[in-house]
Design a protein around this motif. Structure first.
Motif, short mmCIF file in Angstrom:
data_model
loop_
_atom_site.label_atom_id
_atom_site.label_comp_id
_atom_site.label_asym_id
_atom_site.label_seq_id
_atom_site.Cartn_x
_atom_site.Cartn_y
_atom_site.Cartn_z
N THR A 168 -21.90 -22.80 45.80
CA THR A 168 -22.20 -21.84 46.86
C THR A 168 -21.35 -20.59 46.67
O THR A 168 -20.24 -20.66 46.14
CB THR A 168 -21.96 -22.47 48.25
N GLU A 169 -21.89 -19.45 47.08
CA GLU A 169 -21.20 -18.18 46.86
C GLU A 169 -21.63 -17.19 47.94
O GLU A 169 -22.80 -17.13 48.33
CB GLU A 169 -21.55 -17.61 45.48
N LEU A 170 -20.66 -16.42 48.44
CA LEU A 170 -20.95 -15.31 49.35
C LEU A 170 -21.31 -14.09 48.53
O LEU A 170 -20.63 -13.77 47.56
CB LEU A 170 -19.71 -15.04 50.21
N GLY A 171 -22.38 -13.40 48.91
CA GLY A 171 -22.83 -12.25 48.13
C GLY A 171 -23.07 -11.03 48.99
O GLY A 171 -23.34 -11.13 50.18
N LEU A 172 -22.97 -9.86 48.35
CA LEU A 172 -23.22 -8.58 49.02
C LEU A 172 -24.40 -7.85 48.41
O LEU A 172 -25.18 -7.22 49.13
CB LEU A 172 -21.97 -7.70 48.94
N ASN A 173 -24.57 -7.90 47.09
CA ASN A 173 -25.64 -7.16 46.42
C ASN A 173 -26.92 -7.96 46.26
O ASN A 173 -27.93 -7.65 46.87
CB ASN A 173 -25.17 -6.68 45.04
N GLU A 174 -26.86 -8.99 45.42
CA GLU A 174 -28.09 -9.72 45.12
C GLU A 174 -27.80 -11.08 44.50
O GLU A 174 -26.74 -11.30 43.91
CB GLU A 174 -29.01 -8.94 44.19
N ALA A 175 -28.79 -11.95 44.63
CA ALA A 175 -28.83 -13.20 43.87
C ALA A 175 -30.01 -13.08 42.90
O ALA A 175 -31.10 -12.67 43.29
CB ALA A 175 -29.02 -14.40 44.78
N VAL A 219 -33.29 -11.33 44.52
CA VAL A 219 -33.33 -11.26 45.97
C VAL A 219 -32.13 -10.41 46.39
O VAL A 219 -30.99 -10.81 46.19
CB VAL A 219 -33.27 -12.65 46.62
N SER A 220 -32.42 -9.23 46.97
CA SER A 220 -31.39 -8.22 47.17
C SER A 220 -31.23 -7.86 48.64
O SER A 220 -32.20 -7.86 49.40
CB SER A 220 -31.74 -6.97 46.36
N THR A 221 -30.01 -7.50 49.01
CA THR A 221 -29.73 -6.91 50.31
C THR A 221 -30.03 -5.40 50.24
O THR A 221 -30.25 -4.86 49.16
CB THR A 221 -28.25 -7.09 50.68
N PRO A 222 -30.00 -4.70 51.38
CA PRO A 222 -30.12 -3.25 51.32
C PRO A 222 -29.03 -2.60 50.46
O PRO A 222 -29.31 -1.65 49.73
CB PRO A 222 -30.00 -2.84 52.79
N VAL A 223 -27.79 -3.10 50.54
CA VAL A 223 -26.72 -2.55 49.68
C VAL A 223 -27.08 -2.71 48.21
O VAL A 223 -26.91 -1.80 47.41
CB VAL A 223 -25.37 -3.23 49.99
#
Length: 287
Positions: free
Chosen positions: A131-138, A170-174
């Motif tokens: 498991t990993e916390l992400g900000l940009n994308e997986a 799969v990306s966040t807005p950032v």
């Protein structure tokens, strides 16, 4: 906080790059005029953010900002980025602007903008193995021997589609202005609560990027992965993917808290960083 309170800040830079750590040392007196410096982090792999810190000043580019977000983990503090890199979507204060930007923070004029983060889990045999916390994308990348893979996308446990591609992001807005953009994905405004799913080199042009709510649960499965098919979070390999694995992506309770300086508009940043529309004219051209 009272108006007399001096915020406690930790200064962060990549100590393996002498130029960045040198800029931190050069600009620390500027920071110390406005904030109480309670620590330095030069080890972005194993460094620790002091418990007493209230905000973080990062010297570097967006990569340093990303690694700082990982370093903070679930305890995300407001971050001011001093751009010593190239693009600077997240780290957008230039060194010469620091002396004027810091008073806006001290006077409570800076906005803290919460950015979507996600928890990415690799499920194997019904159990979470990574498991990993992400900000940009997986990203799921096909890997060696570099033949196309089929990636099944499930949204809230319902099969949405199957992509035949070199990978899926799969990306966040950032993250929409990073790997996702280079794969042909759309730009999402940073404060949107949404994910964008973008295939990499899809076999059929009918497979287009999809934008959906951050409230949904996204799962990826690769029935027949290549030997080197890999799950990557924010540019770092997390695990090799086997047949039967599920990659689960859901919004995190943590949010990346970016300090916004009032004169920095979102579309101005896009214009400057992406070179949109050529040169802006302040007045009509002469005939």
């Amino acid at each position: 906080m009272s108006s007399h309170h001096r915020h406690r800040a930790v200064l962060v830079a990549d100590g393996t790059r002498p130029r960045l750590s040198g800029e931190l040392a050069r600009l620390e007196p500027v920071v110390a005029q406005h904030l109480d410096v309670v620590g330095h982090v030069l080890d972005l792999a194993d460094g620790m953010i002091p418990d007493e810190a209230e905000l973080v000043v990062v010297f570097g580019g967006d990569g340093t900002m990303l690694r700082t977000a990982h370093l903070m983990g679930e305890r995300q503090l407001p971050v001011l980025g001093v751009n010593l890199g190239k693009l600077g979507f997240l780290a957008h204060i230039r060194p010469e602007q620091l002396a004027t930007a810091l008073p806006t923070i001290c006077n409570h004029e800076a906005r803290v903008v919460d950015h979507l983060m996600f928890d990415c889990s690799l499920m194997r045999g019904g159990k979470v193995v990574e498991t990993e916390l992400g900000l940009n994308e997986a990203s799921v990348l096909a890997g060696p021997p570099f033949s196309l893979i089929e990636v099944q996308l499930y949204v809230d446990a319902e099969l949405a589609t199957t992509y035949s591609c070199d990978g899926l992001i799969v990306s966040t807005p950032v993250g929409s202005t990073a790997h996702s953009l280079s794969a042909g994905g759309p730009i999402l405004r940073k404060d949107l609560q949404a994910f964008v799913i973008s295939p990499i080199s899809p076999h059929t042009l009918t497979n287009r990027p999809v934008v959906d709510s951050a409230e949904r649960i996204y799962e990826l499965a690769v029935p027949e992965p290549n030997e080197g098919t890999t799950l990557i979070v924010d540019g770092r390999p997390l695990a090799n993917i086997r047949s039967g694995d599920r990659v689960r992506i859901a919004r995190s309770k943590a949010t990346f808290k970016l300090l916004g300086i009032p004169d920095r508009g979102y579309y101005r940043t896009l214009r400057e960083k992406l070179g949109w529309g050529g040169q802006l004219r302040e007045e009509p051209p002469h005939s």
